[in-house]
Design an enzyme around this catalytic site. Sequence first.
Site, mmCIF file in Angstrom:
data_model
loop_
_atom_site.group_PDB
_atom_site.id
_atom_site.type_symbol
_atom_site.label_atom_id
_atom_site.label_comp_id
_atom_site.label_asym_id
_atom_site.label_seq_id
_atom_site.Cartn_x
_atom_site.Cartn_y
_atom_site.Cartn_z
ATOM 1 N N TYR A 33 0.829 -1.206 0.000
ATOM 2 C CA TYR A 33 0.000 0.000 0.000
ATOM 3 C C TYR A 33 0.860 1.251 0.000
ATOM 4 C CZ TYR A 33 0.882 1.005 4.989
ATOM 5 O OH TYR A 33 1.470 1.330 6.184
ATOM 6 N N ARG A 52 8.471 4.181 -4.555
ATOM 7 C CA ARG A 52 8.433 3.214 -3.448
ATOM 8 C C ARG A 52 7.410 2.110 -3.720
ATOM 9 N NH1 ARG A 52 7.610 5.560 2.419
ATOM 10 N NH2 ARG A 52 5.471 5.766 1.682
ATOM 11 N N ARG A 101 -7.276 -20.701 -1.962
ATOM 12 C CA ARG A 101 -6.256 -20.538 -0.918
ATOM 13 C C ARG A 101 -5.192 -21.624 -0.959
ATOM 14 N NH1 ARG A 101 -4.558 -21.877 4.122
ATOM 15 N NH2 ARG A 101 -3.775 -20.144 5.388
ATOM 16 N N HIS A 103 -0.673 -21.421 -0.199
ATOM 17 C CA HIS A 103 0.324 -20.404 0.159
ATOM 18 C C HIS A 103 1.118 -19.899 -1.042
ATOM 19 C CE1 HIS A 103 -0.790 -21.742 4.109
ATOM 20 N NE2 HIS A 103 0.008 -20.844 4.674
ATOM 21 N N LYS A 148 6.467 -1.925 1.843
ATOM 22 C CA LYS A 148 5.294 -1.357 2.527
ATOM 23 C C LYS A 148 4.109 -2.315 2.370
ATOM 24 C CE LYS A 148 3.249 3.271 3.173
ATOM 25 N NZ LYS A 148 3.339 3.345 4.617
ATOM 26 N N GLU A 180 12.128 2.674 14.280
ATOM 27 C CA GLU A 180 11.172 3.682 13.785
ATOM 28 C C GLU A 180 9.910 3.615 14.615
ATOM 29 O OE1 GLU A 180 9.748 2.810 9.789
ATOM 30 O OE2 GLU A 180 9.721 0.657 10.206
ATOM 31 N N LEU A 204 10.928 1.338 7.208
ATOM 32 C CA LEU A 204 10.379 1.774 5.931
ATOM 33 C C LEU A 204 11.167 3.020 5.505
ATOM 34 C CD1 LEU A 204 7.958 1.303 3.919
ATOM 35 C CD2 LEU A 204 6.970 3.330 4.992
HETATM 36 N N1 PDD Z 1 2.947 5.095 7.230
HETATM 37 N N2 PDD Z 1 7.554 3.878 8.954
HETATM 38 C C1 PDD Z 1 6.383 3.212 8.958
HETATM 39 C C2 PDD Z 1 6.320 1.880 9.616
HETATM 40 C C3 PDD Z 1 5.249 3.770 8.352
HETATM 41 O O1 PDD Z 1 4.087 3.080 8.341
HETATM 42 C C4 PDD Z 1 5.340 5.069 7.758
HETATM 43 C C5 PDD Z 1 4.167 5.735 7.100
HETATM 44 C C6 PDD Z 1 6.580 5.739 7.792
HETATM 45 C C7 PDD Z 1 6.778 7.096 7.191
HETATM 46 O O2 PDD Z 1 6.792 7.050 5.792
HETATM 47 P P1 PDD Z 1 6.336 8.281 4.899
HETATM 48 O O3 PDD Z 1 7.101 9.479 5.360
HETATM 49 O O4 PDD Z 1 6.697 7.893 3.532
HETATM 50 O O5 PDD Z 1 4.841 8.453 5.112
HETATM 51 C C8 PDD Z 1 7.667 5.089 8.386
HETATM 52 C C9 PDD Z 1 1.722 5.575 6.623
HETATM 53 C C10 PDD Z 1 1.517 7.039 6.703
HETATM 54 C C11 PDD Z 1 0.564 4.752 7.173
HETATM 55 O O6 PDD Z 1 0.738 3.553 7.301
HETATM 56 O O7 PDD Z 1 -0.501 5.308 7.435
#
Ligand code: PDD
Length: 287
Positions: A33, A52, A101, A103, A148, A180, A204
């Site tokens: 996503y 990304r 389904r 895997h 992501k 993070e 991320l």
């Molecule tokens: N998430 N790290 C994680 C685990 C994240 O889920 C996000 C952002 C970031 C920051 O990334 P960026 O600056 O590109 O938004 C870092 C989004 C906003 C979410 O899951 O809602």
Amino acid sequence: MNEIVFLNGSYIKKEEAAISPDDRGFLFADGVYEVVRVYNGNLFQIEDHVERLAASLEGLKIGGIDPNSLVNISGRLVFENRLQGKDALIYIQITRGVAPRTHAFPSTPVSPTIYAKVWPQDPPREQIKKGIKTILVPDARWDRCNIKTVFLLPNVLARQKAEEVGAGEALFVRDGMITEGSASNFAAVFGGTLVTHPDGGHILSGITKKAVIAHCRETGMDVEERPVMKGELTYAEEAMVMSTTREIMPVTSIDGESIGTGAPGPVTRRIQKAFSDLIQKECGQSI
Ligand code: PDD
């Protein structure tokens, strides 16, 4: 007003959107996503999101999608939902698709499922101004956090824990290092130097973080891309979390211990101002 969403090539009313229970996103969290900011009706840092998304699709070996379609889909959703001139968020999710389904990937290739929606949302101005409390939680995630994916259970549980103690974000700790936040990147300031975890499998690669690092380097501020150790936190002058949804948000305490003076510091304020200028430049509006 009818909310219009995008599903597999069509712009339809949200209540008409239907996704199969055999979708691999539902069964296995087999999908990726993006969350994109809209300021003043304009898409912010969209090229970085496309890049990304392409890397995430590649990471999960999901083919048959042009990541650039994110640009047109997002723009059209803003239009269809009459959000021109507004602040909003766009969510787009792509899964491997629908298949019985098992895997392993479907033996006969299936089309990916693409879903996107937009909703009006202003930045959380109060928290951006005053800062937030945070807590530390063990980082129990895998080592491909740079993808992501929609598999976000460790992040969901961490964030819930933060909510339960009145904190605004949970910060993950892996082997004594802060990686993070549950949905944000983290940075701290030591001796005027910005310190933040390097890109790689443990975080991320945040688009907001990338803009912050670029600004600091352009303006001659030292940046060290290395993990902040948990034991160093007492010496941190300032700390912040960064994301598309939160922008640059000061961290005023971690696990009940104040960071610096316990109030947003000058480096954070400078970075916030630079970020606001970037928004103004790209989208014609500042926070
Ligand atoms: N998430 N790290 C994680 C685990 C994240 O889920 C996000 C952002 C970031 C920051 O990334 P960026 O600056 O590109 O938004 C870092 C989004 C906003 C979410 O899951 O809602």
